[in-house]
Design a protein around this motif. Structure first.
Motif, mmCIF file in Angstrom:
data_model
loop_
_atom_site.group_PDB
_atom_site.id
_atom_site.type_symbol
_atom_site.label_atom_id
_atom_site.label_comp_id
_atom_site.label_asym_id
_atom_site.label_seq_id
_atom_site.Cartn_x
_atom_site.Cartn_y
_atom_site.Cartn_z
ATOM 1 N N LEU A 11 0.933 -1.032 0.006
ATOM 2 C CA LEU A 11 0.140 0.113 0.213
ATOM 3 C C LEU A 11 0.709 1.361 0.182
ATOM 4 O O LEU A 11 0.452 2.280 -0.696
ATOM 5 C CB LEU A 11 -1.108 -0.088 1.229
ATOM 6 C CG LEU A 11 -1.950 1.157 1.355
ATOM 7 C CD1 LEU A 11 -2.763 1.119 0.163
ATOM 8 C CD2 LEU A 11 -2.617 0.863 2.644
ATOM 9 N N TYR A 14 2.141 2.924 -3.617
ATOM 10 C CA TYR A 14 1.648 3.789 -4.046
ATOM 11 C C TYR A 14 1.982 5.348 -3.759
ATOM 12 O O TYR A 14 2.293 6.213 -4.442
ATOM 13 C CB TYR A 14 -0.030 3.660 -4.089
ATOM 14 C CG TYR A 14 -0.769 4.858 -4.527
ATOM 15 C CD1 TYR A 14 -1.030 4.812 -5.850
ATOM 16 C CD2 TYR A 14 -1.181 5.750 -3.779
ATOM 17 C CE1 TYR A 14 -1.859 5.818 -6.278
ATOM 18 C CE2 TYR A 14 -2.004 6.716 -4.104
ATOM 19 C CZ TYR A 14 -2.102 6.972 -5.534
ATOM 20 O OH TYR A 14 -3.067 8.030 -5.905
ATOM 21 N N GLU A 18 3.933 8.467 -5.548
ATOM 22 C CA GLU A 18 3.359 9.508 -5.925
ATOM 23 C C GLU A 18 3.972 10.732 -5.314
ATOM 24 O O GLU A 18 4.119 11.972 -5.792
ATOM 25 C CB GLU A 18 1.636 9.738 -5.101
ATOM 26 C CG GLU A 18 0.674 8.772 -5.873
ATOM 27 C CD GLU A 18 0.568 9.305 -7.238
ATOM 28 O OE1 GLU A 18 0.370 10.598 -7.419
ATOM 29 O OE2 GLU A 18 0.652 8.501 -8.246
ATOM 30 N N THR A 84 -5.131 9.283 3.927
ATOM 31 C CA THR A 84 -6.881 9.227 3.442
ATOM 32 C C THR A 84 -6.718 10.393 2.710
ATOM 33 O O THR A 84 -7.200 10.328 1.556
ATOM 34 C CB THR A 84 -7.520 8.885 4.735
ATOM 35 O OG1 THR A 84 -6.998 7.720 4.964
ATOM 36 C CG2 THR A 84 -8.954 8.453 4.012
ATOM 37 N N VAL A 87 -5.159 10.851 -0.771
ATOM 38 C CA VAL A 87 -5.491 10.075 -1.642
ATOM 39 C C VAL A 87 -6.937 10.728 -2.480
ATOM 40 O O VAL A 87 -7.167 10.736 -3.748
ATOM 41 C CB VAL A 87 -5.881 8.719 -1.333
ATOM 42 C CG1 VAL A 87 -6.331 7.792 -2.613
ATOM 43 C CG2 VAL A 87 -4.691 8.002 -0.709
ATOM 44 N N ASN A 112 -8.927 5.121 -13.506
ATOM 45 C CA ASN A 112 -7.938 5.610 -12.399
ATOM 46 C C ASN A 112 -8.717 6.085 -11.290
ATOM 47 O O ASN A 112 -8.192 5.823 -10.052
ATOM 48 C CB ASN A 112 -7.049 6.740 -13.152
ATOM 49 C CG ASN A 112 -6.145 6.334 -13.900
ATOM 50 O OD1 ASN A 112 -5.840 5.008 -14.111
ATOM 51 N ND2 ASN A 112 -5.518 7.161 -14.743
ATOM 52 N N ARG A 115 -10.025 3.084 -9.140
ATOM 53 C CA ARG A 115 -8.704 2.311 -8.748
ATOM 54 C C ARG A 115 -8.150 3.080 -7.303
ATOM 55 O O ARG A 115 -7.951 2.561 -6.196
ATOM 56 C CB ARG A 115 -7.452 2.271 -9.770
ATOM 57 C CG ARG A 115 -6.254 1.619 -9.253
ATOM 58 C CD ARG A 115 -4.940 1.481 -10.213
ATOM 59 N NE ARG A 115 -5.713 1.011 -11.463
ATOM 60 C CZ ARG A 115 -5.856 1.493 -12.630
ATOM 61 N NH1 ARG A 115 -5.144 2.631 -12.688
ATOM 62 N NH2 ARG A 115 -6.127 0.792 -13.701
ATOM 63 N N THR A 116 -8.193 4.539 -7.568
ATOM 64 C CA THR A 116 -7.965 5.372 -6.394
ATOM 65 C C THR A 116 -8.941 5.230 -5.397
ATOM 66 O O THR A 116 -8.509 5.138 -4.078
ATOM 67 C CB THR A 116 -7.746 6.933 -6.707
ATOM 68 O OG1 THR A 116 -6.987 6.796 -7.896
ATOM 69 C CG2 THR A 116 -7.479 7.723 -5.557
ATOM 70 N N ILE A 119 -7.706 2.150 -3.358
ATOM 71 C CA ILE A 119 -6.695 2.553 -2.452
ATOM 72 C C ILE A 119 -7.310 3.532 -1.109
ATOM 73 O O ILE A 119 -6.742 2.953 -0.062
ATOM 74 C CB ILE A 119 -5.699 3.662 -3.103
ATOM 75 C CG1 ILE A 119 -5.162 2.734 -4.365
ATOM 76 C CG2 ILE A 119 -4.716 3.965 -2.255
ATOM 77 C CD1 ILE A 119 -4.118 3.135 -5.166
ATOM 78 N N GLY A 122 -8.162 0.540 1.246
ATOM 79 C CA GLY A 122 -7.253 0.175 1.670
ATOM 80 C C GLY A 122 -6.522 0.826 2.732
ATOM 81 O O GLY A 122 -5.999 0.319 3.876
ATOM 82 N N VAL A 123 -6.410 2.225 2.646
ATOM 83 C CA VAL A 123 -5.832 2.985 3.671
ATOM 84 C C VAL A 123 -6.740 3.167 4.874
ATOM 85 O O VAL A 123 -6.349 3.103 5.871
ATOM 86 C CB VAL A 123 -5.767 4.388 2.847
ATOM 87 C CG1 VAL A 123 -5.234 5.552 4.038
ATOM 88 C CG2 VAL A 123 -4.477 4.553 1.965
#
Length: 175
Positions: A11, A14, A18, A84, A87, A112, A115-116, A119, A122-123
């Motif tokens: 995780l 990413y 960035e 968080t 993102v 995209n 997909r974000t 993420i 996940g965060v």
């Protein structure tokens, strides 16, 4: 647990990527972020500076620092919580598919964007993960309950001992 270490490092990759892009391509990212930064600056009453380059660099620094901490397992919940909002801001700034006219670009940005969003999920999971240990809120409430129970037990014991002492003192008095 090894799975947590692997998941956190994956995780974090990413965010580290960035962060590198924020410092490598500051100018182009600042141009992309300018409308969002202007909006946030205006809505916050100028508490956030209307300086897209500064915001991109600050966001990159936050992503780099918190991403590294997450990857290393240092303050993982705090790191994830700090990541968080970055993102969400990234998704809005770079993947605003709803504003895109070209169908191919719109489809790419939409992919995209989601997909974000994944993420972000996940965060959020990483921010809530207690690694199998009770969280602070549970420990605090459990501590209060335990303290009350122990205080009641101590009071009961003290009353019982006081009665025994009084009974013993009554037997020891001369008649």
């Amino acid at each position: 647990m090894p799975i947590r270490r692997i998941a956190r490092a994956a995780l974090a990759s990413y965010f580290l990527n960035e962060a590198a892009k924020a410092f490598k391509n500051t100018q182009s990212q600042a141009e992309e972020a300018a409308p969002f930064v202007e909006f946030v600056s205006r809505e916050s009453g100028k508490k956030v500076p209307n300086d897209p380059e500064l915001v991109v660099k600050a966001q990159g620094a936050l992503m780099g620092g918190a991403g590294a901490a997450l990857a290393l397992g240092k303050f993982p919940r705090l790191s994830a919580a700090l990541l968080t909002p970055t993102v969400g801001a990234n998704a809005y700034m770079h993947d605003a598919f709803w504003a895109e006219k070209d169908p191919a670009a719109r489809a790419r940005k939409q992919s995209n964007f989601f997909r974000t969003v994944a993420i972000v999920g996940g965060v959020l999971l990483a921010a809530a993960d207690t690694a199998g240990k009770p969280g602070l809120a549970w420990r605090a409430s459990h501590g209060v309950k335990t303290s009350r129970r122990e205080a009641a037990r101590a009071a009961k014991t003290a009353r019982r001992e006081a009665k025994l002492l009084a009974a013993h003192a009554g037997n020891a008095l001369p008649s």
